[in-house]
Enzyme design. Structure first.
Site, PDB file in Angstrom:
ATOM      1  N   HIS A  21       0.835  -1.209   0.000  1.00  0.00           N
ATOM      2  CA  HIS A  21       0.000   0.000   0.000  1.00  0.00           C
ATOM      3  C   HIS A  21       0.872   1.263   0.000  1.00  0.00           C
ATOM      4  CE1 HIS A  21      -3.208  -2.542   2.240  1.00  0.00           C
ATOM      5  NE2 HIS A  21      -3.695  -2.288   1.043  1.00  0.00           N
ATOM      6  N   LYS A  45     -15.061  -8.189   6.289  1.00  0.00           N
ATOM      7  CA  LYS A  45     -13.694  -8.559   6.662  1.00  0.00           C
ATOM      8  C   LYS A  45     -13.525  -8.540   8.171  1.00  0.00           C
ATOM      9  CE  LYS A  45     -10.992  -7.243   2.583  1.00  0.00           C
ATOM     10  NZ  LYS A  45      -9.928  -6.390   2.066  1.00  0.00           N
ATOM     11  N   ARG A  94      -2.091  -6.126  -8.421  1.00  0.00           N
ATOM     12  CA  ARG A  94      -1.020  -7.076  -8.106  1.00  0.00           C
ATOM     13  C   ARG A  94      -0.914  -8.207  -9.106  1.00  0.00           C
ATOM     14  NH1 ARG A  94      -3.327  -7.177  -2.090  1.00  0.00           N
ATOM     15  NH2 ARG A  94      -5.140  -6.891  -3.410  1.00  0.00           N
ATOM     16  N   SER A 131      -3.263  -7.635   2.912  1.00  0.00           N
ATOM     17  CA  SER A 131      -3.507  -7.467   4.348  1.00  0.00           C
ATOM     18  C   SER A 131      -4.074  -8.730   4.991  1.00  0.00           C
ATOM     19  CB  SER A 131      -4.486  -6.320   4.594  1.00  0.00           C
ATOM     20  OG  SER A 131      -3.973  -5.131   4.066  1.00  0.00           O
TER      21      SER A 131
END
Ligand code: ADP
Length: 167
Positions: A21, A45, A94, A131
């Site tokens: 990030h 999440k 990514r 994360s």
């Protein structure tokens, strides 16, 4: 010709913020006049740090970047963009899974809210960092010190030490 200052938001859950990030923020800010890191609340999440804790951590990490600010929000991301007058959404890519997901999100956001998305490619060394994986590895006692900034690593260790262990 003088252009209107371009304000972008970089939305995410940042639970916790990773080196990936930070790398996107560092390279992304060069493309805009102003970048707001937007810390969202994703009800799907598992939460490790509260939004306020995440905002505070990120603020410290970007303190040397005058054109970057940090805010949390609990509405739709496009609604937050509208409220702060952002023209653009910045997102990181990514891999092909990200491309597929982000493509759909960007098209939807443009259709429903008229907001453009700008993508920035991950640096090779962070291409696999996310994360969720950081949280999982840390919860199982693994070493994530190379994936996240040092102050975040310290906060993560303190958080896990104070957590009651699950049976
Ligand atoms: P994560 O996907 O790690 O849980 P977020 O939901 O907070 O993180 O993601 C916010 C944005 O940051 C997304 O656009 C995501 O693709 C991007 N991002 C996350 N990690 C990386 C990385 N290692 N390299 C580039 N972009 C990333």
């Amino acid at each position: 010709m003088k252009h209107k200052p371009i304000r972008a938001i970089f939305p995410g859950s940042f639970d916790p913020i990773t080196n990936g990030h930070l790398d996107v923020i560092g390279r992304g800010v060069k493309l805009f006049d102003e970048l707001i890191v937007a810390v969202g609340q994703n009800p799907l999440k598992d939460v490790l740090f509260t939004p306020d804790e995440r905002v505070e951590m990120i603020r410290q990490l970007v303190a040397d970047k005058p054109r970057v600010s940090v805010q949390s929000y609990d509405c739709l991301t496009v609604e937050f963009a509208r409220r702060v007058g952002a023209d653009v959404m910045l997102r990181g890519l990514r891999n092909l899974t990200d491309v597929q997901y982000e493509f759909q999100l960007a098209m939807t956001n443009r259709t429903v809210a008229g907001i453009e998305t700008v993508f920035i490619m991950t640096s090779e060394e962070y291409g696999y960092v996310n994360s969720t994986m950081v949280r999982e590895i840390a919860l199982l006692g693994g070493d994530v010190s190379r994936l996240i900034p040092a102050p975040v690593y310290d906060a993560l260790r303190r958080r896990l030490e104070s957590r009651p262990s699950t049976p």
